[in-house]
Motif scaffolding. Sequence first.
Motif, PDB file in Angstrom:
ATOM      1  N   ALA A  36     -36.693 -20.375 -20.761  1.00  0.00           N
ATOM      2  CA  ALA A  36     -36.186 -19.229 -20.014  1.00  0.00           C
ATOM      3  C   ALA A  36     -36.322 -19.568 -18.535  1.00  0.00           C
ATOM      4  N   LEU A  37     -35.270 -19.314 -17.777  1.00  0.00           N
ATOM      5  CA  LEU A  37     -35.321 -19.500 -16.324  1.00  0.00           C
ATOM      6  C   LEU A  37     -35.652 -18.168 -15.688  1.00  0.00           C
ATOM      7  N   TYR A  38     -36.446 -18.211 -14.620  1.00  0.00           N
ATOM      8  CA  TYR A  38     -36.721 -16.979 -13.887  1.00  0.00           C
ATOM      9  C   TYR A  38     -36.672 -17.271 -12.396  1.00  0.00           C
ATOM     10  N   ALA A  39     -35.726 -16.613 -11.726  1.00  0.00           N
ATOM     11  CA  ALA A  39     -35.587 -16.713 -10.274  1.00  0.00           C
ATOM     12  C   ALA A  39     -35.744 -15.303  -9.715  1.00  0.00           C
ATOM     13  N   ALA A  92     -39.004 -12.180 -25.001  1.00  0.00           N
ATOM     14  CA  ALA A  92     -38.510 -13.392 -25.660  1.00  0.00           C
ATOM     15  C   ALA A  92     -39.662 -14.316 -26.047  1.00  0.00           C
ATOM     16  N   ALA A  93     -40.655 -14.445 -25.165  1.00  0.00           N
ATOM     17  CA  ALA A  93     -41.812 -15.289 -25.460  1.00  0.00           C
ATOM     18  C   ALA A  93     -42.604 -14.720 -26.631  1.00  0.00           C
ATOM     19  N   CYS A  94     -42.799 -13.410 -26.646  1.00  0.00           N
ATOM     20  CA  CYS A  94     -43.542 -12.766 -27.743  1.00  0.00           C
ATOM     21  C   CYS A  94     -42.832 -12.922 -29.084  1.00  0.00           C
ATOM     22  N   LYS A  95     -41.506 -12.939 -29.053  1.00  0.00           N
ATOM     23  CA  LYS A  95     -40.725 -13.100 -30.283  1.00  0.00           C
ATOM     24  C   LYS A  95     -40.588 -14.565 -30.695  1.00  0.00           C
ATOM     25  N   GLY A  96     -41.080 -15.475 -29.856  1.00  0.00           N
ATOM     26  CA  GLY A  96     -40.986 -16.895 -30.167  1.00  0.00           C
ATOM     27  C   GLY A  96     -39.620 -17.489 -29.898  1.00  0.00           C
ATOM     28  N   GLU A  97     -38.803 -16.823 -29.083  1.00  0.00           N
ATOM     29  CA  GLU A  97     -37.448 -17.295 -28.809  1.00  0.00           C
ATOM     30  C   GLU A  97     -37.403 -18.375 -27.738  1.00  0.00           C
ATOM     31  N   HIS A 105     -41.460 -21.634  -7.921  1.00  0.00           N
ATOM     32  CA  HIS A 105     -42.818 -21.554  -7.375  1.00  0.00           C
ATOM     33  C   HIS A 105     -43.612 -20.536  -8.179  1.00  0.00           C
ATOM     34  N   ARG A 106     -44.928 -20.642  -8.138  1.00  0.00           N
ATOM     35  CA  ARG A 106     -45.789 -19.683  -8.817  1.00  0.00           C
ATOM     36  C   ARG A 106     -45.509 -18.258  -8.360  1.00  0.00           C
ATOM     37  N   ASP A 107     -45.272 -18.087  -7.067  1.00  0.00           N
ATOM     38  CA  ASP A 107     -45.096 -16.727  -6.540  1.00  0.00           C
ATOM     39  C   ASP A 107     -43.752 -16.108  -6.919  1.00  0.00           C
ATOM     40  N   ARG A 108     -42.857 -16.866  -7.520  1.00  0.00           N
ATOM     41  CA  ARG A 108     -41.621 -16.268  -8.037  1.00  0.00           C
ATOM     42  C   ARG A 108     -41.939 -15.453  -9.287  1.00  0.00           C
ATOM     43  N   LEU A 109     -42.901 -15.904 -10.064  1.00  0.00           N
ATOM     44  CA  LEU A 109     -43.310 -15.192 -11.268  1.00  0.00           C
ATOM     45  C   LEU A 109     -44.135 -13.955 -10.912  1.00  0.00           C
ATOM     46  N   THR A 110     -45.078 -14.120 -10.003  1.00  0.00           N
ATOM     47  CA  THR A 110     -45.928 -13.019  -9.570  1.00  0.00           C
ATOM     48  C   THR A 110     -46.645 -13.402  -8.277  1.00  0.00           C
ATOM     49  N   ARG A 111     -46.947 -12.419  -7.461  1.00  0.00           N
ATOM     50  CA  ARG A 111     -47.672 -12.687  -6.218  1.00  0.00           C
ATOM     51  C   ARG A 111     -49.154 -12.901  -6.468  1.00  0.00           C
ATOM     52  N   PHE A 112     -49.711 -12.141  -7.387  1.00  0.00           N
ATOM     53  CA  PHE A 112     -51.132 -12.251  -7.720  1.00  0.00           C
ATOM     54  C   PHE A 112     -51.291 -12.321  -9.224  1.00  0.00           C
ATOM     55  N   GLY A 113     -52.355 -12.956  -9.668  1.00  0.00           N
ATOM     56  CA  GLY A 113     -52.647 -12.992 -11.097  1.00  0.00           C
ATOM     57  C   GLY A 113     -51.846 -14.012 -11.878  1.00  0.00           C
ATOM     58  N   PHE A 114     -51.407 -15.079 -11.226  1.00  0.00           N
ATOM     59  CA  PHE A 114     -50.601 -16.090 -11.917  1.00  0.00           C
ATOM     60  C   PHE A 114     -51.332 -16.662 -13.126  1.00  0.00           C
ATOM     61  N   ARG A 115     -52.615 -16.988 -12.968  1.00  0.00           N
ATOM     62  CA  ARG A 115     -53.360 -17.595 -14.079  1.00  0.00           C
ATOM     63  C   ARG A 115     -53.443 -16.656 -15.276  1.00  0.00           C
ATOM     64  N   THR A 116     -53.542 -15.365 -15.014  1.00  0.00           N
ATOM     65  CA  THR A 116     -53.577 -14.386 -16.106  1.00  0.00           C
ATOM     66  C   THR A 116     -52.259 -14.387 -16.861  1.00  0.00           C
ATOM     67  N   ILE A 117     -51.159 -14.376 -16.128  1.00  0.00           N
ATOM     68  CA  ILE A 117     -49.837 -14.394 -16.768  1.00  0.00           C
ATOM     69  C   ILE A 117     -49.622 -15.712 -17.504  1.00  0.00           C
ATOM     70  N   GLU A 118     -50.029 -16.803 -16.896  1.00  0.00           N
ATOM     71  CA  GLU A 118     -49.904 -18.108 -17.540  1.00  0.00           C
ATOM     72  C   GLU A 118     -50.702 -18.144 -18.855  1.00  0.00           C
ATOM     73  N   GLN A 119     -51.902 -17.577 -18.831  1.00  0.00           N
ATOM     74  CA  GLN A 119     -52.728 -17.539 -20.044  1.00  0.00           C
ATOM     75  C   GLN A 119     -52.095 -16.663 -21.120  1.00  0.00           C
ATOM     76  N   PHE A 120     -51.483 -15.557 -20.713  1.00  0.00           N
ATOM     77  CA  PHE A 120     -50.783 -14.700 -21.668  1.00  0.00           C
ATOM     78  C   PHE A 120     -49.678 -15.487 -22.368  1.00  0.00           C
ATOM     79  N   PHE A 121     -48.826 -16.148 -21.564  1.00  0.00           N
ATOM     80  CA  PHE A 121     -47.736 -16.920 -22.163  1.00  0.00           C
ATOM     81  C   PHE A 121     -48.278 -17.997 -23.106  1.00  0.00           C
ATOM     82  N   LYS A 122     -49.332 -18.655 -22.687  1.00  0.00           N
ATOM     83  CA  LYS A 122     -49.939 -19.679 -23.532  1.00  0.00           C
ATOM     84  C   LYS A 122     -50.390 -19.075 -24.864  1.00  0.00           C
ATOM     85  N   GLY A 123     -50.933 -17.872 -24.811  1.00  0.00           N
ATOM     86  CA  GLY A 123     -51.416 -17.199 -26.012  1.00  0.00           C
ATOM     87  C   GLY A 123     -50.322 -16.866 -27.010  1.00  0.00           C
ATOM     88  N   VAL A 124     -49.090 -16.722 -26.532  1.00  0.00           N
ATOM     89  CA  VAL A 124     -47.979 -16.445 -27.443  1.00  0.00           C
ATOM     90  C   VAL A 124     -47.154 -17.708 -27.718  1.00  0.00           C
TER      91      VAL A 124
END
Length: 144
Positions: A36-39, A92-97, A105-124
């Motif tokens: 998935a691309l995210y801009a 889409a990530a939760c559904k395994g798609e 850049h990291r800040d495109r995904l979120t300004r704060f809490g990048f590691r938390t979001i990264e860990q969430f994605f890893k968990g799914v």
Amino acid sequence: MNDHRTVGGHRRYDSAEIEQLLSVSDGVTVTEKDVALYARVSTQKQVENLTRQHEWLTEVCGERGYRIVLDCSEIASGLNDNRRQFFKIIDAACKGEVKKVVVEHRDRLTRFGFRTIEQFFKGVGCAVEVLEQAEEKGEHEELV
């Protein structure tokens, strides 16, 4: 799918068969190359930057042989916790798609809490790939 009955009459299934079924979406097997691309930009004034981000992400994914399953761009603050396109990626990530989320850049995904979001994605079962690390432009840039 074969089931096995216990003495108490409960059905038991082979976990390998279940995992195989879960990895199939609409008859198409999801692979590590499905991304998935995210801009994102914060304001309407930055719409040219959004276009540039999207084009560059698409180009790099093509070079790496990725299959773009979901293509999301939006104009919203990285602090906003109600971003529709970002939630599409989470769903889409939760559904395994998708198996990877690609951002500039990291800040495109979120300004704060990048590691938390990264860990969430890893968990799914989904990785986050950041194409340009902040270290390449100097020390970590923090919001003040």
